[in-house]
Design a protein around this motif. Structure first.
Motif, PDB file in Angstrom:
ATOM      1  N   ILE A  96      21.811 -10.640 -21.959  1.00 22.16           N
ATOM      2  CA  ILE A  96      22.138 -11.504 -20.822  1.00 22.16           C
ATOM      3  C   ILE A  96      21.728 -12.944 -21.090  1.00 22.16           C
ATOM      4  O   ILE A  96      22.401 -13.884 -20.668  1.00 22.16           O
ATOM      5  CB  ILE A  96      21.476 -10.972 -19.534  1.00 22.16           C
ATOM      6  CG1 ILE A  96      22.156  -9.680 -19.105  1.00 22.16           C
ATOM      7  CG2 ILE A  96      21.526 -11.996 -18.415  1.00 22.16           C
ATOM      8  CD1 ILE A  96      23.629  -9.806 -18.790  1.00 22.16           C
ATOM      9  N   GLU A  97      20.637 -13.144 -21.797  1.00 20.06           N
ATOM     10  CA  GLU A  97      20.185 -14.497 -22.112  1.00 20.06           C
ATOM     11  C   GLU A  97      21.281 -15.280 -22.834  1.00 20.06           C
ATOM     12  O   GLU A  97      21.507 -16.452 -22.556  1.00 20.06           O
ATOM     13  CB  GLU A  97      18.927 -14.418 -22.986  1.00 20.06           C
ATOM     14  CG  GLU A  97      18.278 -15.737 -23.259  1.00 20.06           C
ATOM     15  CD  GLU A  97      17.003 -15.544 -24.072  1.00 20.06           C
ATOM     16  OE1 GLU A  97      17.014 -15.900 -25.262  1.00 20.06           O
ATOM     17  OE2 GLU A  97      16.025 -15.036 -23.507  1.00 20.06           O
ATOM     18  N   SER A  98      21.988 -14.634 -23.752  1.00 23.66           N
ATOM     19  CA  SER A  98      23.068 -15.326 -24.468  1.00 23.66           C
ATOM     20  C   SER A  98      24.248 -15.612 -23.541  1.00 23.66           C
ATOM     21  O   SER A  98      24.922 -16.626 -23.690  1.00 23.66           O
ATOM     22  CB  SER A  98      23.524 -14.526 -25.691  1.00 23.66           C
ATOM     23  OG  SER A  98      24.200 -13.353 -25.311  1.00 23.66           O
ATOM     24  N   GLU A 104      25.931 -22.098 -19.417  1.00 21.45           N
ATOM     25  CA  GLU A 104      25.358 -23.446 -19.369  1.00 21.45           C
ATOM     26  C   GLU A 104      26.077 -24.392 -20.325  1.00 21.45           C
ATOM     27  O   GLU A 104      26.365 -25.539 -19.984  1.00 21.45           O
ATOM     28  CB  GLU A 104      23.863 -23.394 -19.710  1.00 21.45           C
ATOM     29  CG  GLU A 104      23.026 -22.745 -18.628  1.00 21.45           C
ATOM     30  CD  GLU A 104      21.593 -22.470 -19.071  1.00 21.45           C
ATOM     31  OE1 GLU A 104      21.189 -22.897 -20.184  1.00 21.45           O
ATOM     32  OE2 GLU A 104      20.866 -21.818 -18.301  1.00 21.45           O
ATOM     33  N   ARG A 105      26.391 -23.906 -21.521  1.00 17.53           N
ATOM     34  CA  ARG A 105      27.103 -24.732 -22.496  1.00 17.53           C
ATOM     35  C   ARG A 105      28.508 -25.081 -21.996  1.00 17.53           C
ATOM     36  O   ARG A 105      28.965 -26.210 -22.150  1.00 17.53           O
ATOM     37  CB  ARG A 105      27.201 -24.013 -23.840  1.00 17.53           C
ATOM     38  CG  ARG A 105      25.895 -23.956 -24.579  1.00 17.53           C
ATOM     39  CD  ARG A 105      26.056 -23.198 -25.867  1.00 17.53           C
ATOM     40  NE  ARG A 105      24.810 -23.187 -26.618  1.00 17.53           N
ATOM     41  CZ  ARG A 105      24.712 -22.780 -27.860  1.00 17.53           C
ATOM     42  NH1 ARG A 105      25.786 -22.365 -28.518  1.00 17.53           N
ATOM     43  NH2 ARG A 105      23.549 -22.793 -28.468  1.00 17.53           N
ATOM     44  N   LYS A 106      29.178 -24.111 -21.413  1.00 18.96           N
ATOM     45  CA  LYS A 106      30.523 -24.347 -20.892  1.00 18.96           C
ATOM     46  C   LYS A 106      30.491 -25.420 -19.810  1.00 18.96           C
ATOM     47  O   LYS A 106      31.306 -26.353 -19.816  1.00 18.96           O
ATOM     48  CB  LYS A 106      31.121 -23.049 -20.332  1.00 18.96           C
ATOM     49  CG  LYS A 106      32.546 -23.209 -19.806  1.00 18.96           C
ATOM     50  CD  LYS A 106      33.080 -21.912 -19.252  1.00 18.96           C
ATOM     51  CE  LYS A 106      32.459 -21.652 -17.915  1.00 18.96           C
ATOM     52  NZ  LYS A 106      32.976 -20.516 -17.176  1.00 18.96           N
ATOM     53  N   GLU A 107      29.539 -25.313 -18.911  1.00 23.45           N
ATOM     54  CA  GLU A 107      29.417 -26.302 -17.837  1.00 23.45           C
ATOM     55  C   GLU A 107      29.089 -27.685 -18.386  1.00 23.45           C
ATOM     56  O   GLU A 107      29.606 -28.694 -17.906  1.00 23.45           O
ATOM     57  CB  GLU A 107      28.366 -25.859 -16.817  1.00 23.45           C
ATOM     58  CG  GLU A 107      28.807 -24.699 -15.955  1.00 23.45           C
ATOM     59  CD  GLU A 107      30.087 -24.977 -15.182  1.00 23.45           C
ATOM     60  OE1 GLU A 107      30.232 -26.087 -14.606  1.00 23.45           O
ATOM     61  OE2 GLU A 107      30.956 -24.088 -15.156  1.00 23.45           O
ATOM     62  N   MET A 108      28.223 -27.752 -19.397  1.00 22.79           N
ATOM     63  CA  MET A 108      27.855 -29.030 -19.995  1.00 22.79           C
ATOM     64  C   MET A 108      29.079 -29.696 -20.636  1.00 22.79           C
ATOM     65  O   MET A 108      29.330 -30.890 -20.436  1.00 22.79           O
ATOM     66  CB  MET A 108      26.768 -28.846 -21.047  1.00 22.79           C
ATOM     67  CG  MET A 108      26.350 -30.161 -21.701  1.00 22.79           C
ATOM     68  SD  MET A 108      25.142 -29.968 -23.020  1.00 22.79           S
ATOM     69  CE  MET A 108      26.064 -29.059 -24.233  1.00 22.79           C
TER      70      MET A 108
END
Length: 183
Positions: A96-98, A104-108
């Protein structure tokens, strides 16, 4: 679960059914995956002949299918249910951490693109190309200049090296190296 139960096909099947029949992630013994791994390791190492060998092979296949479905079911519940990590085991939290990192990366990237933050996008791109990746060379390979403008090599077959991601991916695609995990 308060005490360790002996792993067998019946226990795995009932665990899967219980998981599928409930909307929330069900509680499992904290050592579930480690106990299962130990059980499968022993089972696979046992030598049988004839029909017993076929039975063992089929038993391993059934356990593999049940556990694969169990893990997918548990992770899907959490992924689609608001990331409530209650009752997840440590191994599942690792998965789940990945997923959280990916979100988060997608949103950034989306935010940087939509808000004209070109420098951030350039930085992310450069960081991705040059991030260190450990690989094992499958064949000899000459010296090269990496994505970070550093010289690497030459390398002999079976040598391990840490090289920029962009170069690692190109060499992996050409079956010159394989990625290794050093976690």
């Amino acid at each position: 679960m308060s005490e360790a139960k002996k792993i067998d096909l019946s226990l795995l099947y009932s665990t899967l059914v219980r998981e599928i029949e409930n909307d929330t992630v069900q509680e499992l013994e904290p050592q579930f995956y480690r106990n299962l791994s130990e059980y499968l390791g022993k089972l696979k190492s046992e030598g049988y002949d004839g029909i017993e060998s076929k039975i063992k092979t089929r038993l391993v296949e059934m356990i593999t299918n049940i556990v694969t479905l169990l893990v997918k079911t548990r992770i899907n519940k959490v992924s689609h249910g608001g990331l409530n990590l209650t009752n997840l085991l440590d191994e599942e939290k690792y998965i789940i951490e990945s997923v959280q990192d990916q979100l988060e990366r997608k949103e950034m990237i989306l935010s940087a693109t939509l808000n004209g933050r070109t420098k951030l996008l350039e930085s992310v791109s450069k960081k991705h190309k040059t991030k260190p990746v450990s690989v094992r060379f499958l064949k000899d390979f000459d010296q090269f200049v990496g994505a970070d403008y550093t010289k690497y090599g030459p390398y002999k077959a079976e040598e391990i090296a840490t090289i920029p991601n962009e170069n690692a991916q190109a060499l992996i695609a050409k079956n010159i190296t394989v990625k290794i995990s050093v976690d």
